[in-house]
Design an enzyme around this catalytic site. Structure first.
Site, PDB file in Angstrom:
ATOM      1  N   SER A  74     -66.664  52.895 -39.539  1.00 21.19           N
ATOM      2  CA  SER A  74     -66.500  53.313 -40.938  1.00 21.19           C
ATOM      3  C   SER A  74     -65.291  52.766 -41.674  1.00 21.19           C
ATOM      4  CB  SER A  74     -66.490  54.830 -41.030  1.00 21.19           C
ATOM      5  OG  SER A  74     -67.808  55.288 -40.958  1.00 21.19           O
TER       6      SER A  74
ATOM      7  N   LYS B  10     -59.008  59.048 -48.040  1.00 24.56           N
ATOM      8  CA  LYS B  10     -60.399  59.428 -47.794  1.00 24.56           C
ATOM      9  C   LYS B  10     -60.468  60.950 -47.796  1.00 24.56           C
ATOM     10  CE  LYS B  10     -64.155  58.712 -44.421  1.00 24.56           C
ATOM     11  NZ  LYS B  10     -64.536  58.073 -43.135  1.00 24.56           N
TER      12      LYS B  10
ATOM     13  N   SER C  50     -68.545  54.979 -43.462  1.00 25.59           N
ATOM     14  CA  SER C  50     -68.502  56.150 -44.306  1.00 25.59           C
ATOM     15  C   SER C  50     -67.305  56.175 -45.248  1.00 25.59           C
ATOM     16  CB  SER C  50     -68.469  57.418 -43.453  1.00 25.59           C
ATOM     17  OG  SER C  50     -67.286  57.463 -42.671  1.00 25.59           O
TER      18      SER C  50
HETATM   19  N1  GLN Z   1     -72.286  54.748 -39.019  1.00 27.71           N
HETATM   20  C1  GLN Z   1     -71.727  55.504 -37.954  1.00 27.71           C
HETATM   21  C2  GLN Z   1     -72.243  56.916 -38.016  1.00 27.71           C
HETATM   22  O1  GLN Z   1     -72.970  57.204 -38.887  1.00 27.71           O
HETATM   23  C3  GLN Z   1     -70.227  55.488 -37.981  1.00 27.71           C
HETATM   24  C4  GLN Z   1     -69.610  56.371 -38.985  1.00 27.71           C
HETATM   25  C5  GLN Z   1     -68.125  56.434 -38.870  1.00 27.71           C
HETATM   26  O2  GLN Z   1     -67.485  55.532 -38.313  1.00 27.71           O
HETATM   27  N2  GLN Z   1     -67.562  57.515 -39.364  1.00 27.71           N
HETATM   28  O3  GLN Z   1     -71.962  57.719 -37.208  1.00 27.71           O
END
Ligand code: GLN
Length: 483
Positions: free
Chosen positions: A175, A76, A151
């Site tokens: 995410s 990532k 994400s």
């Molecule tokens: N959807 C959540 C956020 O926008 C989690 C994102 C994540 O786990 N990086 O913060």
């Protein structure tokens, strides 16, 4: 060969029916063919991959190396990689080349895994759909009109599309589990503090945790075993020995108590997701597990608590991107303050700005007690709920996402709607628990559904073992999209 299990690939490498260079070449070819459609990769490091593969072949020829030696993988783009672009999905870092490797990158390099590139992500890991990337959305390999989840959507899509067998991700509020679920693969977020955050660009430090994507629980277990362990450079890294997460893979399910939180099974999930989740639970019962009802009474407060704490920490963490120490600098500006303002205004996307504003607000004098402290208190209550639930069960099961993957653009104008999609995942991060998502069937439009399994602290090996037993008896994880 890329489509085989890590164990099969490792055996083939040792039997010399394939070489690491051939594997890397196959992976690069799959990326070249699929990436224009999927947009899973921000950077492909062809030369680096081939050099690392050559080195892996040399190790294998000398009978050195382990289960990951010669295996292609993607990181990532939140993980710093020495000499290779690390963008974090942002214009702010669109030309950032890190002078060092993240700890996880170092460990996986040492294990002999071959990095082929860096995957697309929501900017600074803020999002649930991968639509917030400066480099455009990643598309779901099962249907390119749909989101892959975020994400870590680029990593999940890359694994689902068989571009790489494994990839790293990070999970601050879901995410890893969400994109794994929406792309039909397996993904695990371990207990907070087991995987070093050194070199992992910070979003919300008390929640961020690195983890693994693979097509099966077994592959995730092999990968996570190479990623965990104490790192003195991360002050929240736990002082524990490196753990072998394959230890429980063969353990039978007989007598396993699966807790079903009533709050997770109330209204909220769509009918197709419910049907797949129920069918998976029926399969678990068939394999000898028993299900018990448990309650997480404060789970409904997880979203409001999370969307105070995460932006608060983000507003602090992202202050370093000022056009001086890191990041984009505006081409034209007046005084110093104007340079900061213009650089940040140009470098950050809309969602990141929204979080910085919210975070700054909840931390400001006068609102700190009302929002931030209150959210921290809720966080404690949520963790206590899990502790009480784990007195009655060994693992907790439920949906990962309320629906299957939605259409690109469908929710992007409604941030609250987007945040509500995190209803089943964020409580786990607030409590610091391990959790995984594994394929459990298909819902509307033939899109994958993932079952979420949550473990008690340090329950990763058991979680992966439970999912592995399921996967030994089902083939959802072996289904692949037609890309
Ligand atoms: N959807 C959540 C956020 O926008 C989690 C994102 C994540 O786990 N990086 O913060």
């Amino acid at each position: 060969m890329i489509d085989s299990s890590l164990k099969e690939i490792a055996a083939a490498l040792r039997a010399k029916t394939v070489s690491a260079v051939e594997l890397a070449t196959e992976s690069l070819a799959r990326i070249e063919a699929g990436n224009p459609k999927i947009n899973a990769f921000v950077t492909v490091d062809r030369d680096g991959a081939l050099a690392a593969a050559k080195a892996a072949d040399a190790r294998l020829a000398a009978s050195h190396g382990g289960p990951l030696t010669g295996i292609p993988l993607a990181h990532k783009d939140v993980f710093c990689t020495e000499g290779v672009l690390t963008t974090c999905g942002s214009k702010m870092l669109s030309n950032f080349v890190s002078p060092y490797d993240a700890h996880v990158v170092t460990l996986l390099k040492a294990a002999g895994a071959v990095m082929v590139g860096k995957t697309n992500m929501d900017e600074f890991a803020m999002g649930s759909s991968n639509e917030n990337s400066h480099f455009g959305p990643t598309r779901n390999p099962w249907n390119t009109d749909k989101v892959p989840g975020g994400s870590s959507g680029g990593s999940a899509a890359a694994v689902a599309a068989r571009m790489v067998p494994i990839a790293t991700g990070t999970d601050t509020g879901g995410s890893i589990r969400q994109p794994a679920s929406l792309c039909g693969i397996t993904g695990i977020k371990p207990t907070y503090g087991t995987v070093s955050r050194y070199g992992m660009i910070a979003y919300a430090s008390s929640l961020d945790q690195g983890g693994a994507f693979g097509r099966s629980a077994e592959d995730c277990a092999l990968m996570l075993s190479a990623m965990n362990g104490h790192d003195p450079r991360d002050s929240t890294s736990l002082e524990r020995d490196t753990e072998d997460y394959t230890a429980d893979l063969a353990r039978p399910l007989a007598g396993l108590r699966i807790g079903l939180p009533t709050e997770f099974f109330a209204d909220g999930m769509s009918d197709d997701v419910r049907a797949a989740v129920e069918a998976a639970l029926a399969e678990y019962r068939k394999l000898g597990a028993v299900t018990v009802d448990v309650s997480l009474p404060n789970a409904r407060l997880a979203i409001p608590a999370y969307y105070v704490i995460a932006p608060a920490e983000a507003s602090s963490n992202l202050s370093r991107f000022d056009g001086v120490r890191y990041g984009h600098r505006a081409a034209e500006y007046g005084d110093l303050n104007d340079m900061y303002c213009k650089s940040r205004a140009q470098g950050f996307g809309a969602e990141v700005k929204r979080r910085i504003l919210v975070g700054t607000y909840v931390l400001s004098h006068g609102y700190y007690d009302a929002y931030y402290i209150k959210a921290q208190k809720l966080r404690r209550l949520i963790a206590q709920d899990f502790a009480a639930a784990f007195a009655q069960c060994d693992v907790i099961a439920g949906p990962t996402c309320p629906t299957v993957a939605f259409g690109i653009g469908e929710k992007s104008n409604d941030p609250v709607q987007m945040y509500l999609g995190d209803i089943y995942t964020v409580a786990v991060n607030l409590a610091g628990l391990p959790a995984l998502a594994h394929p459990a069937g298909f819902g509307a439009g033939g899109m994958p559904v993932g079952l979420q399994l949550i473990g008690n602290y340090f329950g990763e090996a058991r979680l992966l073992g439970v999912a592995h037993q399921f996967q030994q008896n089902t083939d959802w994880h072996a289904r692949k999209p037609a890309v």
